[in-house]
Design an enzyme around this catalytic site. Structure first.
Site, PDB file in Angstrom:
ATOM      1  CB  SER A 135     -43.491  -9.267  12.541  1.00  0.00           C
ATOM      2  OG  SER A 135     -44.891  -9.301  12.734  1.00  0.00           O
ATOM      3  CE1 TYR A 148     -44.140 -10.250   7.196  1.00  0.00           C
ATOM      4  CE2 TYR A 148     -45.720 -10.558   8.980  1.00  0.00           C
ATOM      5  CZ  TYR A 148     -44.738  -9.804   8.368  1.00  0.00           C
ATOM      6  OH  TYR A 148     -44.343  -8.601   8.923  1.00  0.00           O
TER       7      TYR A 148
HETATM    8  N1  LIG Z   1     -46.873  -2.484   9.068  1.00  0.00           N
HETATM    9  C1  LIG Z   1     -46.990  -3.470   9.943  1.00  0.00           C
HETATM   10  O1  LIG Z   1     -48.081  -3.716  10.490  1.00  0.00           O
HETATM   11  C2  LIG Z   1     -45.785  -4.290  10.333  1.00  0.00           C
HETATM   12  C3  LIG Z   1     -45.869  -5.014  11.525  1.00  0.00           C
HETATM   13  C4  LIG Z   1     -44.772  -5.781  11.907  1.00  0.00           C
HETATM   14  C5  LIG Z   1     -43.641  -5.811  11.131  1.00  0.00           C
HETATM   15  N2  LIG Z   1     -43.586  -5.095   9.961  1.00  0.00           N
HETATM   16  C6  LIG Z   1     -42.356  -5.192   9.177  1.00  0.00           C
HETATM   17  O2  LIG Z   1     -41.773  -3.914   9.084  1.00  0.00           O
HETATM   18  C7  LIG Z   1     -41.092  -3.772   7.859  1.00  0.00           C
HETATM   19  C8  LIG Z   1     -41.576  -2.546   7.123  1.00  0.00           C
HETATM   20  O3  LIG Z   1     -42.968  -2.663   6.916  1.00  0.00           O
HETATM   21  P1  LIG Z   1     -43.872  -1.444   6.431  1.00  0.00           P
HETATM   22  O4  LIG Z   1     -45.163  -1.586   7.131  1.00  0.00           O
HETATM   23  O5  LIG Z   1     -43.132  -0.167   6.506  1.00  0.00           O
HETATM   24  O6  LIG Z   1     -44.119  -1.894   4.892  1.00  0.00           O
HETATM   25  P2  LIG Z   1     -44.245  -1.028   3.558  1.00  0.00           P
HETATM   26  O7  LIG Z   1     -44.892   0.294   3.808  1.00  0.00           O
HETATM   27  O8  LIG Z   1     -44.877  -1.942   2.559  1.00  0.00           O
HETATM   28  O9  LIG Z   1     -42.718  -0.790   3.151  1.00  0.00           O
HETATM   29  C9  LIG Z   1     -41.890  -1.867   2.794  1.00  0.00           C
HETATM   30  C10 LIG Z   1     -40.610  -1.332   2.187  1.00  0.00           C
HETATM   31  O10 LIG Z   1     -39.788  -2.456   1.792  1.00  0.00           O
HETATM   32  C11 LIG Z   1     -39.294  -2.209   0.485  1.00  0.00           C
HETATM   33  N3  LIG Z   1     -38.990  -3.459  -0.210  1.00  0.00           N
HETATM   34  C12 LIG Z   1     -39.813  -4.530  -0.398  1.00  0.00           C
HETATM   35  N4  LIG Z   1     -39.190  -5.469  -1.113  1.00  0.00           N
HETATM   36  C13 LIG Z   1     -37.937  -4.994  -1.384  1.00  0.00           C
HETATM   37  C14 LIG Z   1     -36.823  -5.506  -2.104  1.00  0.00           C
HETATM   38  N5  LIG Z   1     -36.868  -6.717  -2.696  1.00  0.00           N
HETATM   39  N6  LIG Z   1     -35.706  -4.750  -2.181  1.00  0.00           N
HETATM   40  C15 LIG Z   1     -35.656  -3.533  -1.600  1.00  0.00           C
HETATM   41  N7  LIG Z   1     -36.671  -2.994  -0.898  1.00  0.00           N
HETATM   42  C16 LIG Z   1     -37.804  -3.723  -0.815  1.00  0.00           C
HETATM   43  C17 LIG Z   1     -40.395  -1.396  -0.203  1.00  0.00           C
HETATM   44  O11 LIG Z   1     -39.850  -0.595  -1.239  1.00  0.00           O
HETATM   45  P3  LIG Z   1     -39.979  -0.874  -2.806  1.00  0.00           P
HETATM   46  O12 LIG Z   1     -41.319  -1.486  -3.062  1.00  0.00           O
HETATM   47  O13 LIG Z   1     -39.799   0.494  -3.403  1.00  0.00           O
HETATM   48  O14 LIG Z   1     -38.822  -1.774  -3.101  1.00  0.00           O
HETATM   49  C18 LIG Z   1     -40.828  -0.484   0.946  1.00  0.00           C
HETATM   50  O15 LIG Z   1     -39.993   0.645   1.011  1.00  0.00           O
HETATM   51  C19 LIG Z   1     -41.305  -5.080   7.094  1.00  0.00           C
HETATM   52  O16 LIG Z   1     -40.193  -5.922   7.289  1.00  0.00           O
HETATM   53  C20 LIG Z   1     -42.547  -5.651   7.754  1.00  0.00           C
HETATM   54  O17 LIG Z   1     -42.590  -7.058   7.647  1.00  0.00           O
HETATM   55  C21 LIG Z   1     -44.638  -4.325   9.557  1.00  0.00           C
END
Ligand SMILES: NC(=O)c1ccc[n+]([C@@H]2O[C@H](COP(=O)([O-])OP(=O)(O)OC[C@H]3O[C@@H](n4cnc5c(N)ncnc54)[C@H](OP(=O)(O)O)[C@@H]3O)[C@@H](O)[C@H]2O)c1
Length: 251
Positions: A135, A148
């Site tokens: 990120s 974070y």
């Molecule tokens: N969206 C943003 O603005 C953003 C920006 C920069 C970086 N990121 C990074 O990108 C990645 C994905 O983010 P996103 O925005 O797609 O978030 P999201 O929509 O909340 O999806 C997160 C995913 O991670 C899974 N997860 C969480 N804890 C887990 C665990 N203990 N075991 C297995 N699966 C787990 C969740 O599935 P379950 O709940 O079903 O387990 C879900 O499928 C993350 O690493 C986040 O930090 C996001």
């Protein structure tokens, strides 16, 4: 046909990455905790998608599930360490310690579990690609980003150190570092289910979409095998590092 393993397949980036890689002709193992979401995706994506319910923070479960992967989903050529979360936006002196532990256990320890299990096979075959979801929070500090951002700084440095350990091998490592992205559950999770607070993050702003990240992953895995993007920082035009803050009358 190459096989990819994508963590966090039940929502956001992970789900979009699974869809894109299946459309590109890969087999995909999709990991998350929520079985119903994975099953819906499996119905949509068909037999080249293998849903696996797994909590990546559980070391023994990660180990045993990967040892039991069906033959037709082995070996894993591409590991997408995407599962992760932010919890809370309070200053460090008010943050919930349990939230900190969950972020560390998921974003660092979970990612390390998967990597340590899958990497030796890649080295044995001298072939593979690891894509980590870092990120911009791993580079730029922001208020309330405390743990974070620090977990994502770990992901950034771990990715760089993997590259060093793998120097001379045909195994690639990229850290994708997105900024503001909408259309995911990220902010809803951060604000513990408060949809209104989550929606306010994106209101009146341009943001990156999960499909943009999925297209980026698709592009990365299709770059020539001699080519390594070490890190890739991606922001919408609505966002930029905007300078240091000076408090005039700090007390
Ligand atoms: N969206 C943003 O603005 C953003 C920006 C920069 C970086 N990121 C990074 O990108 C990645 C994905 O983010 P996103 O925005 O797609 O978030 P999201 O929509 O909340 O999806 C997160 C995913 O991670 C899974 N997860 C969480 N804890 C887990 C665990 N203990 N075991 C297995 N699966 C787990 C969740 O599935 P379950 O709940 O079903 O387990 C879900 O499928 C993350 O690493 C986040 O930090 C996001």
């Amino acid at each position: 046909m190459n096989t990819a393993l994508v963590t966090g397949a039940s929502a956001g980036f992970g789900q979009a990455i699974c869809r894109k890689l299946i459309a590109d002709g890969y087999k995909v193992v999709g990991i998350a905790r929520r079985e119903d979401k994975l099953q819906n995706l499996a119905k949509e994506l068909g037999s080249n998608f293998l849903p696996l319910q797994l909590d990546i923070t559980k070391k023994d479960a990660v180990e045993s599930i990967l040892l039991q992967l069906p033959q037709n989903f082995q070996p894993i050529d591409i590991l997408i360490n995407n599962a992760g979360l932010a919890l809370g936006l309070q200053p460090a002196y008010e943050a919930d310690y349990a939230d900190w532990e969950t972020m560390i256990n998921t974003n660092i320890i979970g990612l390390v579990h998967l990597t340590r299990q899958i990497l030796p096979g890649m080295v044995e075959r001298n072939f593979g690609y690891i894509i980590n979801l870092g990120s911009v929070a791993g580079t730029y500090s922001y208020k309330g980003g405390n743990v974070y951002g620090a977990t994502k700084a770990f992901v950034k440095q771990f990715s760089a150190n993997l590259r060093t350990d793998l120097l001379g091998k045909k195994i690639r490592v990229t850290n994708i570092e997105p900024g503001l992205c909408g259309g995911t559950e990220f902010s809803t999770v951060r604000f513990h289910g408060d949809e209104k607070q989550a929606a306010a993050v994106y209101q009146d702003s341009l943001f990156i979409t999960p499909e943009d990240i999925a297209n980026t992953v698709s592009w990365l895995v299709n770059t020539p095998a001699y080519f390594n993007i070490n890190s890739l920082e991606i922001m919408p035009i609505s966002q930029a590092p905007a300078g240091l803050t000076v408090v005039k009358e700090a007390k």
